[in-house]
Design a protein around this motif. Structure first.
Motif, PDB file in Angstrom:
ATOM      1  N   ARG A  26       0.325  13.529   7.805  1.00 34.04           N
ATOM      2  CA  ARG A  26      -1.032  13.189   7.378  1.00 34.04           C
ATOM      3  C   ARG A  26      -1.087  11.760   6.866  1.00 34.04           C
ATOM      4  NH1 ARG A  26      -1.562  17.301   4.267  1.00 34.04           N
ATOM      5  NH2 ARG A  26      -2.080  18.612   6.029  1.00 34.04           N
ATOM      6  N   ALA A  27      -0.091  11.368   6.094  1.00 34.83           N
ATOM      7  CA  ALA A  27      -0.053  10.000   5.574  1.00 34.83           C
ATOM      8  C   ALA A  27       0.037   8.988   6.712  1.00 34.83           C
ATOM      9  CB  ALA A  27       1.116   9.834   4.611  1.00 34.83           C
ATOM     10  N   THR A  28       0.876   9.268   7.691  1.00 28.06           N
ATOM     11  CA  THR A  28       1.007   8.365   8.843  1.00 28.06           C
ATOM     12  C   THR A  28      -0.330   8.227   9.558  1.00 28.06           C
ATOM     13  OG1 THR A  28       3.330   8.920   9.123  1.00 28.06           O
ATOM     14  CG2 THR A  28       2.202   7.988  11.035  1.00 28.06           C
ATOM     15  N   ALA A  29      -1.004   9.343   9.787  1.00 32.07           N
ATOM     16  CA  ALA A  29      -2.307   9.303  10.458  1.00 32.07           C
ATOM     17  C   ALA A  29      -3.320   8.521   9.629  1.00 32.07           C
ATOM     18  CB  ALA A  29      -2.802  10.724  10.725  1.00 32.07           C
ATOM     19  N   LEU A  30      -3.316   8.741   8.316  1.00 33.34           N
ATOM     20  CA  LEU A  30      -4.264   8.023   7.460  1.00 33.34           C
ATOM     21  C   LEU A  30      -3.982   6.523   7.420  1.00 33.34           C
ATOM     22  CD1 LEU A  30      -4.669  10.560   4.535  1.00 33.34           C
ATOM     23  CD2 LEU A  30      -6.408   9.897   6.209  1.00 33.34           C
ATOM     24  N   TRP A  31      -2.712   6.136   7.404  1.00 38.74           N
ATOM     25  CA  TRP A  31      -2.380   4.701   7.434  1.00 38.74           C
ATOM     26  C   TRP A  31      -2.827   4.086   8.758  1.00 38.74           C
ATOM     27  CZ3 TRP A  31      -1.344   1.634   3.546  1.00 38.74           C
ATOM     28  CH2 TRP A  31      -0.844   2.171   2.361  1.00 38.74           C
ATOM     29  N   ASP A  32      -2.648   4.824   9.859  1.00 37.09           N
ATOM     30  CA  ASP A  32      -3.106   4.325  11.163  1.00 37.09           C
ATOM     31  C   ASP A  32      -4.624   4.142  11.166  1.00 37.09           C
ATOM     32  OD1 ASP A  32      -0.478   4.417  12.021  1.00 37.09           O
ATOM     33  OD2 ASP A  32      -0.737   6.242  13.208  1.00 37.09           O
ATOM     34  N   LEU A  33      -5.327   5.132  10.626  1.00 38.33           N
ATOM     35  CA  LEU A  33      -6.785   5.052  10.562  1.00 38.33           C
ATOM     36  C   LEU A  33      -7.227   3.903   9.662  1.00 38.33           C
ATOM     37  CD1 LEU A  33      -9.606   6.122  11.174  1.00 38.33           C
ATOM     38  CD2 LEU A  33      -9.272   7.801   9.322  1.00 38.33           C
ATOM     39  N   ARG A  35      -5.685   1.097   9.093  1.00 40.92           N
ATOM     40  CA  ARG A  35      -5.500  -0.188   9.790  1.00 40.92           C
ATOM     41  C   ARG A  35      -6.617  -0.407  10.804  1.00 40.92           C
ATOM     42  NH1 ARG A  35      -5.444  -4.426   8.533  1.00 40.92           N
ATOM     43  NH2 ARG A  35      -3.755  -5.790   8.689  1.00 40.92           N
ATOM     44  N   LEU A  36      -6.993   0.665  11.504  1.00 37.68           N
ATOM     45  CA  LEU A  36      -8.079   0.568  12.476  1.00 37.68           C
ATOM     46  C   LEU A  36      -9.390   0.189  11.780  1.00 37.68           C
ATOM     47  CD1 LEU A  36      -9.254   1.133  15.369  1.00 37.68           C
ATOM     48  CD2 LEU A  36      -9.697   3.442  14.513  1.00 37.68           C
ATOM     49  N   LEU A  37      -9.686   0.853  10.664  1.00 37.08           N
ATOM     50  CA  LEU A  37     -10.945   0.598   9.965  1.00 37.08           C
ATOM     51  C   LEU A  37     -11.008  -0.802   9.366  1.00 37.08           C
ATOM     52  CD1 LEU A  37     -11.469   3.996   8.156  1.00 37.08           C
ATOM     53  CD2 LEU A  37     -12.710   3.125  10.148  1.00 37.08           C
ATOM     54  N   ALA A  38      -9.893  -1.260   8.834  1.00 35.09           N
ATOM     55  CA  ALA A  38      -9.881  -2.571   8.189  1.00 35.09           C
ATOM     56  C   ALA A  38     -10.000  -3.705   9.191  1.00 35.09           C
ATOM     57  CB  ALA A  38      -8.615  -2.743   7.356  1.00 35.09           C
ATOM     58  N   ASP A  39      -9.496  -3.482  10.396  1.00 38.44           N
ATOM     59  CA  ASP A  39      -9.517  -4.504  11.439  1.00 38.44           C
ATOM     60  C   ASP A  39      -8.886  -5.774  10.878  1.00 38.44           C
ATOM     61  OD1 ASP A  39     -10.063  -5.406  14.039  1.00 38.44           O
ATOM     62  OD2 ASP A  39     -12.004  -6.211  13.441  1.00 38.44           O
ATOM     63  N   ALA A  46      -6.942  -4.311   1.753  1.00 39.49           N
ATOM     64  CA  ALA A  46      -6.389  -4.194   0.404  1.00 39.49           C
ATOM     65  C   ALA A  46      -7.002  -3.001  -0.335  1.00 39.49           C
ATOM     66  CB  ALA A  46      -6.621  -5.487  -0.372  1.00 39.49           C
ATOM     67  N   ASP A  47      -8.312  -2.832  -0.224  1.00 39.07           N
ATOM     68  CA  ASP A  47      -8.975  -1.699  -0.879  1.00 39.07           C
ATOM     69  C   ASP A  47      -8.473  -0.371  -0.327  1.00 39.07           C
ATOM     70  OD1 ASP A  47     -10.448  -3.439  -2.433  1.00 39.07           O
ATOM     71  OD2 ASP A  47     -12.266  -3.280  -1.200  1.00 39.07           O
ATOM     72  N   LEU A  48      -8.340  -0.282   0.989  1.00 45.81           N
ATOM     73  CA  LEU A  48      -7.870   0.956   1.604  1.00 45.81           C
ATOM     74  C   LEU A  48      -6.409   1.236   1.276  1.00 45.81           C
ATOM     75  CD1 LEU A  48      -9.711   0.549   5.008  1.00 45.81           C
ATOM     76  CD2 LEU A  48     -10.119   2.367   3.317  1.00 45.81           C
ATOM     77  N   VAL A  49      -5.604   0.201   1.175  1.00 44.07           N
ATOM     78  CA  VAL A  49      -4.198   0.377   0.794  1.00 44.07           C
ATOM     79  C   VAL A  49      -4.117   0.975  -0.610  1.00 44.07           C
ATOM     80  CG1 VAL A  49      -2.094  -0.866   0.163  1.00 44.07           C
ATOM     81  CG2 VAL A  49      -3.211  -1.343   2.340  1.00 44.07           C
ATOM     82  N   LEU A  50      -4.897   0.455  -1.538  1.00 44.91           N
ATOM     83  CA  LEU A  50      -4.899   0.996  -2.899  1.00 44.91           C
ATOM     84  C   LEU A  50      -5.343   2.453  -2.909  1.00 44.91           C
ATOM     85  CD1 LEU A  50      -6.319  -2.017  -4.936  1.00 44.91           C
ATOM     86  CD2 LEU A  50      -3.958  -1.173  -4.883  1.00 44.91           C
ATOM     87  N   LEU A  51      -6.353   2.767  -2.142  1.00 45.27           N
ATOM     88  CA  LEU A  51      -6.830   4.139  -2.045  1.00 45.27           C
ATOM     89  C   LEU A  51      -5.734   5.065  -1.513  1.00 45.27           C
ATOM     90  CD1 LEU A  51      -9.590   5.937  -2.026  1.00 45.27           C
ATOM     91  CD2 LEU A  51      -9.329   5.627   0.428  1.00 45.27           C
ATOM     92  N   GLN A  53      -2.477   4.507  -1.438  1.00 45.55           N
ATOM     93  CA  GLN A  53      -1.336   4.571  -2.359  1.00 45.55           C
ATOM     94  C   GLN A  53      -1.595   5.623  -3.429  1.00 45.55           C
ATOM     95  OE1 GLN A  53      -0.945   0.488  -3.642  1.00 45.55           O
ATOM     96  NE2 GLN A  53       0.668   0.082  -2.150  1.00 45.55           N
ATOM     97  N   GLY A  54      -2.796   5.667  -3.960  1.00 45.00           N
ATOM     98  CA  GLY A  54      -3.150   6.685  -4.948  1.00 45.00           C
ATOM     99  C   GLY A  54      -3.068   8.077  -4.357  1.00 45.00           C
ATOM    100  N   TRP A  55      -3.575   8.256  -3.151  1.00 45.85           N
ATOM    101  CA  TRP A  55      -3.521   9.553  -2.474  1.00 45.85           C
ATOM    102  C   TRP A  55      -2.074   9.985  -2.285  1.00 45.85           C
ATOM    103  CZ3 TRP A  55      -1.378  11.117   2.176  1.00 45.85           C
ATOM    104  CH2 TRP A  55      -1.743  12.370   2.630  1.00 45.85           C
ATOM    105  N   THR A  56      -1.229   9.053  -1.842  1.00 40.99           N
ATOM    106  CA  THR A  56       0.180   9.360  -1.606  1.00 40.99           C
ATOM    107  C   THR A  56       0.873   9.763  -2.905  1.00 40.99           C
ATOM    108  OG1 THR A  56       0.233   7.825   0.260  1.00 40.99           O
ATOM    109  CG2 THR A  56       2.355   8.431  -0.697  1.00 40.99           C
ATOM    110  N   GLN A  57       0.594   9.042  -3.975  1.00 44.40           N
ATOM    111  CA  GLN A  57       1.212   9.365  -5.263  1.00 44.40           C
ATOM    112  C   GLN A  57       0.798  10.743  -5.748  1.00 44.40           C
ATOM    113  OE1 GLN A  57      -0.021   6.030  -7.628  1.00 44.40           O
ATOM    114  NE2 GLN A  57       1.721   4.770  -7.017  1.00 44.40           N
ATOM    115  N   VAL A  58      -0.458  11.093  -5.600  1.00 39.01           N
ATOM    116  CA  VAL A  58      -0.931  12.413  -6.016  1.00 39.01           C
ATOM    117  C   VAL A  58      -0.247  13.493  -5.177  1.00 39.01           C
ATOM    118  CG1 VAL A  58      -2.940  13.943  -6.035  1.00 39.01           C
ATOM    119  CG2 VAL A  58      -3.125  11.633  -6.951  1.00 39.01           C
ATOM    120  N   ARG A  59      -0.119  13.270  -3.881  1.00 45.35           N
ATOM    121  CA  ARG A  59       0.535  14.234  -2.995  1.00 45.35           C
ATOM    122  C   ARG A  59       2.005  14.401  -3.350  1.00 45.35           C
ATOM    123  NH1 ARG A  59      -2.357  17.798  -0.058  1.00 45.35           N
ATOM    124  NH2 ARG A  59      -4.150  16.799   0.802  1.00 45.35           N
TER     125      ARG A  59
END
Length: 66
Positions: A26-33, A35-39, A46-51, A53-59
């Motif tokens: 799931r993390a791999t898919a979300l990181w891929d998504l 990168r696509l969204l940020a273009d 940077a905002d998506l990376v922070l988001l 990272q928080g999700w990953t830490q909670v998981r």
């Protein structure tokens, strides 16, 4: 976000995320998504990376940083 997804792209990503069976997949898919969204928008990236990272830490059972 820098990129708007079409309905077909959203359906594809929904399917890909639904098919993930582990947090790692799931993390791999979300990181891929992400990168696509940020273009090429560095602020969006940077905002998506922070988001994510928080999700990953909670998981991983950690508390997200400040």
């Amino acid at each position: 976000m820098a990129v708007q997804l079409s309905k077909g792209q959203v359906a594809r990503w929904d399917k890909r995320l639904a098919e993930t069976t582990t947090n790692k997949a799931r993390a791999t898919a979300l990181w891929d998504l992400t990168r696509l969204l940020a273009d090429d928008d560095d602020k969006a990236w940077a905002d998506l990376v922070l988001l994510l990272q928080g999700w990953t830490q909670v998981r991983q059972g950690q508390r997200p940083g400040p």
